[in-house]
Design a protein around this motif. Structure first.
Motif, PDB file in Angstrom:
ATOM      1  N   THR A   9      60.781  78.971 187.469  1.00 23.70           N
ATOM      2  CA  THR A   9      62.155  77.966 187.370  1.00 23.70           C
ATOM      3  C   THR A   9      62.235  77.228 188.827  1.00 23.70           C
ATOM      4  O   THR A   9      62.699  76.303 188.604  1.00 23.70           O
ATOM      5  CB  THR A   9      63.302  79.106 187.450  1.00 23.70           C
ATOM      6  OG1 THR A   9      63.024  79.911 186.269  1.00 23.70           O
ATOM      7  CG2 THR A   9      64.677  78.524 187.409  1.00 23.70           C
ATOM      8  N   SER A  10      61.899  77.863 189.991  1.00 27.53           N
ATOM      9  CA  SER A  10      61.950  76.948 191.149  1.00 27.53           C
ATOM     10  C   SER A  10      60.842  75.871 191.114  1.00 27.53           C
ATOM     11  O   SER A  10      61.521  74.614 191.708  1.00 27.53           O
ATOM     12  CB  SER A  10      61.537  77.869 192.323  1.00 27.53           C
ATOM     13  OG  SER A  10      62.456  79.082 192.401  1.00 27.53           O
ATOM     14  N   VAL A  82      78.021  77.562 190.472  1.00 21.19           N
ATOM     15  CA  VAL A  82      76.704  76.833 189.957  1.00 21.19           C
ATOM     16  C   VAL A  82      75.744  76.568 191.245  1.00 21.19           C
ATOM     17  O   VAL A  82      74.682  76.803 191.142  1.00 21.19           O
ATOM     18  CB  VAL A  82      77.041  75.504 189.221  1.00 21.19           C
ATOM     19  CG1 VAL A  82      76.017  74.708 188.877  1.00 21.19           C
ATOM     20  CG2 VAL A  82      78.114  75.712 188.035  1.00 21.19           C
ATOM     21  N   TRP A  85      73.448  79.380 192.260  1.00 22.04           N
ATOM     22  CA  TRP A  85      72.090  79.539 191.329  1.00 22.04           C
ATOM     23  C   TRP A  85      71.451  78.563 191.804  1.00 22.04           C
ATOM     24  O   TRP A  85      70.256  78.735 191.836  1.00 22.04           O
ATOM     25  CB  TRP A  85      72.751  79.621 189.963  1.00 22.04           C
ATOM     26  CG  TRP A  85      71.410  79.665 189.059  1.00 22.04           C
ATOM     27  CD1 TRP A  85      70.630  80.518 188.574  1.00 22.04           C
ATOM     28  CD2 TRP A  85      70.640  78.364 188.585  1.00 22.04           C
ATOM     29  NE1 TRP A  85      69.666  80.300 188.066  1.00 22.04           N
ATOM     30  CE2 TRP A  85      69.738  79.057 187.557  1.00 22.04           C
ATOM     31  CE3 TRP A  85      70.956  77.035 188.709  1.00 22.04           C
ATOM     32  CZ2 TRP A  85      68.798  78.101 187.173  1.00 22.04           C
ATOM     33  CZ3 TRP A  85      69.949  76.160 188.060  1.00 22.04           C
ATOM     34  CH2 TRP A  85      68.982  76.752 187.274  1.00 22.04           C
ATOM     35  N   THR A  88      69.410  78.922 194.866  1.00 22.90           N
ATOM     36  CA  THR A  88      68.546  80.224 195.086  1.00 22.90           C
ATOM     37  C   THR A  88      67.192  79.696 194.202  1.00 22.90           C
ATOM     38  O   THR A  88      66.119  79.903 194.608  1.00 22.90           O
ATOM     39  CB  THR A  88      69.064  81.304 194.058  1.00 22.90           C
ATOM     40  OG1 THR A  88      70.349  81.781 195.009  1.00 22.90           O
ATOM     41  CG2 THR A  88      68.161  82.372 194.152  1.00 22.90           C
ATOM     42  N   ALA A  89      67.511  78.953 193.177  1.00 26.66           N
ATOM     43  CA  ALA A  89      66.397  78.635 192.420  1.00 26.66           C
ATOM     44  C   ALA A  89      65.628  77.665 193.092  1.00 26.66           C
ATOM     45  O   ALA A  89      64.303  77.541 192.898  1.00 26.66           O
ATOM     46  CB  ALA A  89      66.555  77.881 190.956  1.00 26.66           C
TER      47      ALA A  89
END
Length: 212
Positions: A9-10, A82, A85, A88-89
């Motif tokens: 995801t990152s 939002v 998240w 973090t990603a």
């Protein structure tokens, strides 16, 4: 099984932001130049140490590394639904300002255990001209405890684009120069930490002095 890359995801978010926002700005508006990209290991933990003069430095550095780079950010920002998240990603990790030194070291070490490239500004805060005048030992300490190499990087010109106190950016050429890997200190004693920190500072200044 231990992974040798950042989470999927990152990587996806990083590439989206890089190709659709950061890179167009860097190479069109800022006439960006990049040297030394081949010095960046594409897998495994890495500590990216750099000078710091602008809020633009973190996204520009990550874009030029060709891999996500994890920087610390204020803990309060992660409370926003939002944005928290997304940060973090993208690899940012929260640090509470009142315990920034200890919290930053612990969080950086956790990121390195997950094979991230962790970005650490040697001076901590921004400097008005991009020079490192008051280096901290945090990067060398993290390197000593994890035995992860350091990669010195110079960001030149961002102090003219978005200097401390400016609200709107100004067009100005930007150059990023990536040096060669520096081995971590053999121990976490102050003498060893200071020696490696000074090596990083000297290399960043050498690259910075090359200018455009």
């Amino acid at each position: 099984m231990t992974r040798d890359r950042e989470p999927f995801t990152s990587l996806v978010l990083y590439r989206l932001l890089k190709w659709f926002f950061v890179k167009p700005v860097l190479y069109s508006c800022l006439r960006g130049r990049l040297y030394g990209a081949d010095n960046v290991p594409m897998k495994g933990p890495l500590i990216v140490v750099a000078n710091h003069a602008s809020h633009l430095d973190s996204p520009l550095l990550a874009s030029c590394m060709h891999r996500p780079v994890s920087f610390m950010a204020a803990h309060s920002l992660f409370q926003l639904p939002v944005l928290g998240w997304a940060m973090t990603a993208y690899g940012a990790y929260p640090v509470k300002r009142e315990i920034a030194d200890h919290g930053a070291v612990r969080s950086a070490m956790m990121q390195l255990r997950d094979s991230w490239a962790v970005g650490i500004y040697l001076q901590g805060g921004r400097s008005p001209d991009g020079r490192v005048t008051s280096p901290k030992l945090g990067a060398a300490l993290v390197a000593a405890k994890t035995q992860v190499p350091l990669l010195p990087v110079s960001v030149w010109g961002t102090h003219k684009v978005l200097a401390k106190g400016l609200v709107l950016p100004r067009p100005y050429p930007v150059t990023v120069r990536i040096g060669e890997l520096i081995a971590p200190p053999s121990d976490d004693g102050k003498v060893a930490l200071k020696a490696v920190t000074q090596r990083c500072v000297d290399e960043i200044h050498r690259l910075h002095d090359l200018g455009r």
